[in-house]
Design a protein around this motif. Structure first.
Motif, short mmCIF file in Angstrom:
data_model
loop_
_atom_site.label_atom_id
_atom_site.label_comp_id
_atom_site.label_asym_id
_atom_site.label_seq_id
_atom_site.Cartn_x
_atom_site.Cartn_y
_atom_site.Cartn_z
N GLY A 1 27.16 39.74 -8.64
CA GLY A 1 28.25 38.97 -8.60
C GLY A 1 29.43 39.47 -9.61
O GLY A 1 30.65 39.64 -9.24
N LEU A 2 28.99 39.89 -10.82
CA LEU A 2 29.80 40.76 -11.58
C LEU A 2 30.29 41.81 -11.19
O LEU A 2 31.59 42.15 -11.35
N LEU A 3 29.17 42.80 -10.59
CA LEU A 3 29.81 44.02 -10.19
C LEU A 3 30.81 43.94 -8.84
O LEU A 3 31.91 44.49 -8.94
N LEU B 1 29.30 36.40 -0.27
CA LEU B 1 28.33 37.21 0.59
C LEU B 1 27.42 38.03 -0.29
O LEU B 1 26.11 38.12 -0.10
N ALA B 2 27.58 38.62 -1.17
CA ALA B 2 26.81 39.52 -2.05
C ALA B 2 25.85 38.78 -2.54
O ALA B 2 24.65 39.42 -2.67
N ILE B 3 26.15 37.68 -3.32
CA ILE B 3 25.18 36.88 -3.83
C ILE B 3 24.15 36.47 -3.07
O ILE B 3 22.97 36.27 -3.32
N PHE B 4 24.57 35.94 -1.78
CA PHE B 4 23.52 35.55 -0.78
C PHE B 4 22.58 36.44 -0.33
O PHE B 4 21.32 36.20 -0.44
N LEU B 5 23.24 37.69 -0.14
CA LEU B 5 22.31 38.67 0.44
C LEU B 5 21.34 39.11 -0.73
O LEU B 5 20.18 39.30 -0.50
#
Length: 88
Positions: A28-30, A56-60
């Motif tokens: 999430g930070l990146l 979406l990134a955190i979910f993946l």
């Protein structure tokens, strides 16, 4: 149960929390930094551009790291159960 044993259990609990929470938080930070950089370069100030890629990134990341998270939690829970059954 002595004081050092309680501190050891608490230390392991905190370490377990860090191991489980770190992957989604780092991703999430990146993603947030990349999106902020993109917005600064293009001067696009759309709010959905911030949240949707992060979600979406955190979910993946959660989907990919779920087996690892389960193993870490299982090991910690089994250790606590052994201590409870063993009387401390």
């Amino acid at each position: 149960m002595t004081g050092p044993e309680v501190l050891d259990i608490a230390r392991q609990g905190i370490w377990t929390l860090i191991l489980i929470a770190a992957p989604p938080m780092v991703v999430g930070l990146l993603v947030g930094v990349v999106i902020a950089l993109f917005q600064a370069l293009t001067q696009i100030q759309e709010m959905t551009l911030v949240f949707v890629p992060k979600i979406l990134a955190i979910f993946l990341t959660l989907l990919v790291t779920l087996p690892f998270m389960g193993q870490v939690l299982d090991a910690y829970t089994n250790r606590l159960a052994e201590l409870i059954v063993g009387g401390g």
